[in-house]
Design a protein around this motif. Structure first.
Motif, PDB file in Angstrom:
ATOM      1  N   SER A 150     -35.461 -10.307  46.926  1.00 48.22           N
ATOM      2  CA  SER A 150     -35.730  -9.590  48.177  1.00 48.22           C
ATOM      3  C   SER A 150     -35.215 -10.442  49.326  1.00 48.22           C
ATOM      4  O   SER A 150     -34.994 -11.650  49.169  1.00 48.22           O
ATOM      5  CB  SER A 150     -37.221  -9.259  48.346  1.00 48.22           C
ATOM      6  OG  SER A 150     -38.002 -10.406  48.573  1.00 48.22           O
ATOM      7  N   LEU A 151     -35.031  -9.794  50.482  1.00 49.02           N
ATOM      8  CA  LEU A 151     -34.325 -10.478  51.570  1.00 49.02           C
ATOM      9  C   LEU A 151     -34.829 -10.005  52.922  1.00 49.02           C
ATOM     10  O   LEU A 151     -35.046  -8.802  53.130  1.00 49.02           O
ATOM     11  CB  LEU A 151     -32.824 -10.186  51.438  1.00 49.02           C
ATOM     12  CG  LEU A 151     -31.870 -10.751  52.496  1.00 49.02           C
ATOM     13  CD1 LEU A 151     -31.917 -12.271  52.520  1.00 49.02           C
ATOM     14  CD2 LEU A 151     -30.445 -10.268  52.222  1.00 49.02           C
ATOM     15  N   HIS A 152     -35.016 -10.972  53.822  1.00 44.57           N
ATOM     16  CA  HIS A 152     -35.251 -10.692  55.242  1.00 44.57           C
ATOM     17  C   HIS A 152     -34.076 -11.262  56.018  1.00 44.57           C
ATOM     18  O   HIS A 152     -33.704 -12.432  55.841  1.00 44.57           O
ATOM     19  CB  HIS A 152     -36.543 -11.348  55.742  1.00 44.57           C
ATOM     20  CG  HIS A 152     -36.623 -11.425  57.246  1.00 44.57           C
ATOM     21  ND1 HIS A 152     -37.195 -10.440  58.004  1.00 44.57           N
ATOM     22  CD2 HIS A 152     -36.185 -12.358  58.120  1.00 44.57           C
ATOM     23  CE1 HIS A 152     -37.114 -10.767  59.284  1.00 44.57           C
ATOM     24  NE2 HIS A 152     -36.498 -11.932  59.379  1.00 44.57           N
ATOM     25  N   THR A 153     -33.500 -10.446  56.883  1.00 42.22           N
ATOM     26  CA  THR A 153     -32.443 -10.923  57.770  1.00 42.22           C
ATOM     27  C   THR A 153     -33.010 -11.053  59.182  1.00 42.22           C
ATOM     28  O   THR A 153     -33.580 -10.106  59.721  1.00 42.22           O
ATOM     29  CB  THR A 153     -31.253  -9.948  57.759  1.00 42.22           C
ATOM     30  OG1 THR A 153     -31.733  -8.612  57.594  1.00 42.22           O
ATOM     31  CG2 THR A 153     -30.302 -10.261  56.634  1.00 42.22           C
ATOM     32  N   ASP A 154     -32.837 -12.237  59.774  1.00 45.48           N
ATOM     33  CA  ASP A 154     -33.355 -12.480  61.118  1.00 45.48           C
ATOM     34  C   ASP A 154     -32.636 -11.605  62.145  1.00 45.48           C
ATOM     35  O   ASP A 154     -31.450 -11.302  62.000  1.00 45.48           O
ATOM     36  CB  ASP A 154     -33.165 -13.949  61.510  1.00 45.48           C
ATOM     37  CG  ASP A 154     -34.053 -14.884  60.718  1.00 45.48           C
ATOM     38  OD1 ASP A 154     -35.128 -14.454  60.285  1.00 45.48           O
ATOM     39  OD2 ASP A 154     -33.663 -16.054  60.535  1.00 45.48           O
ATOM     40  N   ALA A 155     -33.354 -11.256  63.186  1.00 41.44           N
ATOM     41  CA  ALA A 155     -32.750 -10.554  64.316  1.00 41.44           C
ATOM     42  C   ALA A 155     -32.069 -11.571  65.231  1.00 41.44           C
ATOM     43  O   ALA A 155     -32.506 -12.714  65.348  1.00 41.44           O
ATOM     44  CB  ALA A 155     -33.818  -9.773  65.071  1.00 41.44           C
ATOM     45  N   TYR A 156     -31.013 -11.143  65.898  1.00 41.18           N
ATOM     46  CA  TYR A 156     -30.217 -12.079  66.702  1.00 41.18           C
ATOM     47  C   TYR A 156     -30.986 -12.658  67.883  1.00 41.18           C
ATOM     48  O   TYR A 156     -30.650 -13.719  68.405  1.00 41.18           O
ATOM     49  CB  TYR A 156     -28.935 -11.404  67.205  1.00 41.18           C
ATOM     50  CG  TYR A 156     -29.141 -10.304  68.228  1.00 41.18           C
ATOM     51  CD1 TYR A 156     -29.265 -10.595  69.590  1.00 41.18           C
ATOM     52  CD2 TYR A 156     -29.206  -8.967  67.842  1.00 41.18           C
ATOM     53  CE1 TYR A 156     -29.457  -9.588  70.526  1.00 41.18           C
ATOM     54  CE2 TYR A 156     -29.388  -7.956  68.774  1.00 41.18           C
ATOM     55  CZ  TYR A 156     -29.514  -8.272  70.109  1.00 41.18           C
ATOM     56  OH  TYR A 156     -29.709  -7.276  71.032  1.00 41.18           O
ATOM     57  N   LEU A 181     -33.319  -3.481  63.939  1.00 45.63           N
ATOM     58  CA  LEU A 181     -32.503  -2.485  63.248  1.00 45.63           C
ATOM     59  C   LEU A 181     -31.142  -3.064  62.862  1.00 45.63           C
ATOM     60  O   LEU A 181     -30.658  -2.834  61.746  1.00 45.63           O
ATOM     61  CB  LEU A 181     -32.326  -1.248  64.127  1.00 45.63           C
ATOM     62  CG  LEU A 181     -31.500  -0.101  63.504  1.00 45.63           C
ATOM     63  CD1 LEU A 181     -32.162   0.400  62.227  1.00 45.63           C
ATOM     64  CD2 LEU A 181     -31.333   1.035  64.505  1.00 45.63           C
ATOM     65  N   ILE A 182     -30.516  -3.833  63.755  1.00 45.25           N
ATOM     66  CA  ILE A 182     -29.230  -4.469  63.428  1.00 45.25           C
ATOM     67  C   ILE A 182     -29.395  -5.407  62.230  1.00 45.25           C
ATOM     68  O   ILE A 182     -28.548  -5.465  61.337  1.00 45.25           O
ATOM     69  CB  ILE A 182     -28.667  -5.224  64.646  1.00 45.25           C
ATOM     70  CG1 ILE A 182     -28.235  -4.232  65.730  1.00 45.25           C
ATOM     71  CG2 ILE A 182     -27.491  -6.109  64.241  1.00 45.25           C
ATOM     72  CD1 ILE A 182     -27.843  -4.874  67.038  1.00 45.25           C
TER      73      ILE A 182
END
Length: 560
Positions: free
Chosen positions: A364-370, A383-384
């Motif tokens: 599983s993966l979490h991508t940080d927001a900019y 959302l990005i």
């Protein structure tokens, strides 16, 4: 159709000919950009890797096939061809109502699992009206002080059907109890609930520093959740052993790998010592790693982690169940790598880090927001971040084959180097008596401090480039970024709800359940049944944690 010829190892004469005839003339025409090339962890990278670098690696023994011991190439035979990784965006801010709305928004946009960020008072076991919570309520996560907050947090979200990860450590047993009582009120079957509790107290003493109790009683609380979940919530992961925060504190990739897996070993040892059969609880141990900027180093780290854990569980603990040997992990892109300067650059960083996690085989993966270097993410930034995962999954083709970088001379050599380095750390920690003793001596803390110092010096010298910070700097930021601001009214709203809860609950029942909890702790019993009763009575998080503070005391870190 001709047969594929076996790749042969170049002998020294071949290497010398290449260096003399091809390399040296090229270097005279165009010297290399610097004398030494390094990873983010300041480890030297060779100019070229060949089969000679894999001379000690045996395919069947060290690499193998996906879905088979030692799982270097992945725990599933088909990789992501059968099922993509869970896209689990970390979310939580302000009140339970606002976080509930964010959950539903992300799920409507294709998120496939939930992950809860709690605010600092909750992480430290304080209610929203505690003087210790002043100025922090709802700021870095959602504020939860009682079952009433948890009911609102998951309103309209069927817990039997959605996997939920909870980032909570010192008071993890309380939040687990609240979660289970909410599921109970929904009519859910505990035996069908799946999700993960971070519950990794060792990394708090090593890196994140959000603790309540002394180390040994805190470890006992973790083992209580192992025992309880293995019997009553068998599909739930009672721990996610977390290297993420170790890396964020300044550890190298190797230190993150070694200390995280050695923490996992410590939990297994304590579980076995408590009388739990290893194959009863080890299959539900999961892990949580960082995805930093050095692409190949990160991929090698994940591959080495699987191989090491498989061998440790089989050879050190005698595990028989293959599920005990298969390391399952969640990944989050590196928050520490995000920059305030030119924040839109962070979108690129996150995409590269996420790609490394996928090529490394994350579950599983979490991508940080900019915008996370500035504040909690806005809806648009979140959302990005989610769309970044979806583009990797749907447009790049990297999910079409299993372990696509397996067999790379560079990746396999890095994987072996990671493995050897981790075992060296294991030996040092074992000599100290174990990870608890090593922490008490300050060993991992000092190792991380030194690595963080050396990395910062490399950044200041310009040896480690951070675009927009020490190279390609702009006098003025190209655009203004809107940020999410949490105002102080959140605390007022949370305190008002807390007062209502206290006014309508049965005070006598609360007092009795808290007393029963203290007695259970004093007798060394499993505290989960008593905690559940206190939660059902609407005892607050702070009241429950205070009851055990009276029994166990509080931890104060010594000066190392």
């Amino acid at each position: 159709m001709s047969k594929i010829k076996q790749i042969t190892t170049p002998d020294q004469e071949m290497v010398e000919r290449w260096e003399r005839e091809t390399l040296e003339p090229a270097l005279r025409r165009m010297p290399e950009r610097k004398e030494r090339f390094e990873t983010v962890s300041l480890e030297e990278v060779n100019r070229l890797y060949t089969p000679a670098d894999l001379a000690e690696i045996d395919f069947a023994r060290d690499i193998g096939f996906p879905g088979e011991f030692p799982y270097t190439r992945g725990i599933h035979p088909t990789g992501y061809r059968g099922k993509l990784w869970t896209m689990r965006q970390f979310a939580g801010f302000s009140t339970p109502e606002e976080t509930n709305a964010r959950f539903k928004y992300l799920m409507s946009q294709g998120q496939t699992g939930l992950s809860v960020a709690y605010d600092l008072p909750t992480l430290m076991g304080y209610d929203a009206d505690s003087p210790m919570a002043e100025g922090e309520v709802g700021k870095c996560g959602v504020s939860v002080s009682s079952l009433a907050d948890m009911e609102i947090l998951f309103d309209g979200i069927p817990l039997e059907e959605v996997t939920v990860s909870q980032t909570i450590n010192a008071p993890a047993f309380v939040l687990l109890a609240m979660y289970l009582v909410v599921a109970e009120k929904q009519g859910a079957d505990w035996r069908k609930i799946s999700g993960t509790l971070q519950n990794d107290i060792l990394k708090e003493y090593i890196a994140q520093k959000e603790w309540i109790y002394p180390i040994r009683p805190a470890m006992k609380l973790v083992i209580d959740t192992f025992e309880f979940c293995s019997e009553h919530v068998p599909r739930y992961n009672p721990i996610s052993v977390s290297g993420y925060h170790i890396r964020e504190a300044g550890a190298t990739a190797l230190q993150e790998l070694a200390f995280t897996l050695r923490d996992g070993i410590e939990y297994v040892e304590w579980g076995v010592r408590a009388g739990l059969p290893v194959d009863r609880f080890a299959p539900r141990i999961s892990f949580f790693f960082n995805a930093h900027n050095d692409f190949f180093e990160e991929i090698a780290k994940y591959r080495a982690a699987r191989k090491i854990w498989a061998h440790v569980m089989r050879e050190r603990f005698g595990a028989q169940d293959p599920r005990s040997m298969t390391l399952r992990f969640h990944t989050q892109t590196a928050g520490v790598s995000l920059t305030v300067q030119q924040p839109l650059n962070n979108i690129v960083r996150v995409a590269i880090q996420a790609l490394a996690a996928v090529l490394g085989g994350t579950q599983s993966l979490h991508t940080d927001a900019y915008d996370e270097a500035l504040a909690l993410p806005t809806d648009q930034a979140a959302l990005i971040a989610l769309r970044t995962q979806q583009i990797i999954a749907e447009e790049t083709g990297v999910a079409n084959t299993v372990d696509p970088l397996g067999g790379s001379y560079f990746v396999e050599a890095l994987t072996k180097k990671m493995e050897d380095g981790a075992y060296d750390y294991f030996a040092k920690i074992d000599e100290m008596g174990g990870m608890v003793e090593a922490i008490e001596k300050g060993f991992p803390q000092r190792e991380i401090q030194e690595s963080a110092y050396q990395y910062q010096k490399a950044v200041e010298r310009g040896d480690q480039v951070i675009v927009g910070v020490n190279k390609y700097v702009m006098e003025e930021e190209p655009m203004k970024v809107d940020i999410l601001v949490i105002d102080e009214s959140v605390r007022d709203r949370q305190v008002a709800r807390l007062e209502q809860v206290r006014a309508r609950r049965d005070g006598g029942r609360v007092a009795r359940t808290l007393d029963q909890l203290k007695r259970a702790a004093e007798r060394g019993e499993n505290i989960m049944p008593a905690t559940l009763e206190a939660v059902r009575a609407y005892a607050t998080l702070g009241e429950i944690c205070d009851a055990l503070r009276d029994v166990y005391g509080v931890y104060e870190e010594p000066a190392f």
